[in-house]
Design a protein around this motif. Sequence first.
Motif, mmCIF file in Angstrom:
data_model
loop_
_atom_site.group_PDB
_atom_site.id
_atom_site.type_symbol
_atom_site.label_atom_id
_atom_site.label_comp_id
_atom_site.label_asym_id
_atom_site.label_seq_id
_atom_site.Cartn_x
_atom_site.Cartn_y
_atom_site.Cartn_z
ATOM 1 N N ASN A 1 4.802 11.430 -3.514
ATOM 2 C CA ASN A 1 3.646 11.055 -2.698
ATOM 3 C C ASN A 1 2.342 11.411 -3.408
ATOM 4 O OD1 ASN A 1 4.092 13.834 -2.320
ATOM 5 N ND2 ASN A 1 3.310 13.815 -0.232
ATOM 6 N N THR B 1 -3.070 5.786 4.931
ATOM 7 C CA THR B 1 -2.278 4.758 5.622
ATOM 8 C C THR B 1 -2.347 4.836 7.149
ATOM 9 O OG1 THR B 1 -0.314 6.131 5.183
ATOM 10 C CG2 THR B 1 -0.682 4.251 3.754
ATOM 11 N N PRO C 1 3.248 8.468 8.712
ATOM 12 C CA PRO C 1 3.098 8.957 7.352
ATOM 13 C C PRO C 1 2.985 10.474 7.234
ATOM 14 C CG PRO C 1 1.643 7.093 7.743
ATOM 15 C CD PRO C 1 2.200 7.508 9.075
ATOM 16 N N GLN D 1 -1.259 8.555 0.802
ATOM 17 C CA GLN D 1 -0.517 8.808 2.043
ATOM 18 C C GLN D 1 -1.465 9.164 3.184
ATOM 19 O OE1 GLN D 1 2.315 12.053 1.756
ATOM 20 N NE2 GLN D 1 2.581 12.177 3.958
ATOM 21 N N LEU E 1 2.637 0.794 11.913
ATOM 22 C CA LEU E 1 3.681 1.274 11.011
ATOM 23 C C LEU E 1 4.918 1.682 11.801
ATOM 24 C CD1 LEU E 1 1.741 3.533 8.465
ATOM 25 C CD2 LEU E 1 2.831 1.338 7.999
ATOM 26 N N SER F 1 0.806 -1.223 0.000
ATOM 27 C CA SER F 1 0.000 0.000 0.000
ATOM 28 C C SER F 1 0.837 1.270 0.000
ATOM 29 C CB SER F 1 -0.941 0.010 1.208
ATOM 30 O OG SER F 1 -1.710 -1.164 1.246
ATOM 31 N N GLY G 1 8.100 4.377 3.777
ATOM 32 C CA GLY G 1 8.954 4.051 4.915
ATOM 33 C C GLY G 1 10.419 4.192 4.576
ATOM 34 N N THR H 1 3.574 1.751 1.510
ATOM 35 C CA THR H 1 4.329 1.960 2.739
ATOM 36 C C THR H 1 5.791 1.537 2.617
ATOM 37 O OG1 THR H 1 3.637 -0.188 3.637
ATOM 38 C CG2 THR H 1 2.268 1.717 4.168
#
Length: 325
Positions: free
Chosen positions: A95, A102, A113, A99, A109, A74, A80, A76
């Motif tokens: 982005n 999430t 984000p 974003q 996470l 997704s 990340g 990430t």
Amino acid sequence: MNRPLTAARLLGALTLAAACGAAIAQTAYPTRPVTIVVPYSPGGTTDIVARLAAQYLSESLGKSFVVDNRPGASGTIAAGMVAKAAPDGYTLLANEVGQTATPALFSNLKYDPVKDLTPVTLIAETPVVLAVTPSLPVRTLKDLLAYGKAHPNALNYGSGGAGSGPHIAGELFKQVSGIPVTHVPYKGSGPAITDLMAGQIQMLSSAAPTIAPHVVSGKIRALAVAGPRRVPTLPDVPTAAEAGLPGFQFSIWFGLAAPHGTPPEIVNKLNAELQKMLQQPAIREKLSAAGADPVGAGPQAFGKRIASETRRWGDLIRQSGIKLD
């Protein structure tokens, strides 16, 4: 004669040195290639806008800006990666609106984000276009609504991944139409469109620049534009309001972000260059012709929009009961 180095003179010398150092850093950046990480596979609008920006920045700043596609999880994985990168301006994130979803999709996470990414520029935005596979026996949005009600759970929709813009758009369609549709995530809108053309999925709501070429070629059928007006590349496709579903309003935006802590002079320099890019008639024409509107919101305005939509789309995700961990 040497004068003693007083505290005042020492402070003045340090201030001057700091100012000179900042000025040198601002004018020197970049001194080596810069990576723009894209959270999806090649072929989607996020990738298209990122490559447009990379080409312009490479030419205007004299160093290579290289696109690195890192699809999966997704978006990430890419986000990340950038959030944990050195905050020196050499690793950036392409982005998009996903974003903002999430935080509601993931509770564990390893990065934030919103807080761990610094907005640079909101480059462009475009309404999504709702399209169906040609084998589906519908020609209008009203036909689709009638078909969905007559065939419960028979429809599925693709997206560029859970939490992506097309996923949020699909959930919004489900909410405002009252029709149960099943989500099928992909690693980008490009692969989703391939399966839409093949009839493996029935529906997709994706950015106009991604959808338009395949509609024009007749490989997929567009039913509605989820925006306030029609898009230039698809003049015969009505807005959702014109087609009878006014609540279906959703735009996907595309921007550039940097790791939190990136020096303001670097963020501002990148923003200034992108503002110049968006003033170029050829760039504006290329975006507009594809159905994307140039925006150019800077770091502060972009940050406010991210915060606002994180609340709005987070609420939609939570109401839908979607959780990915």
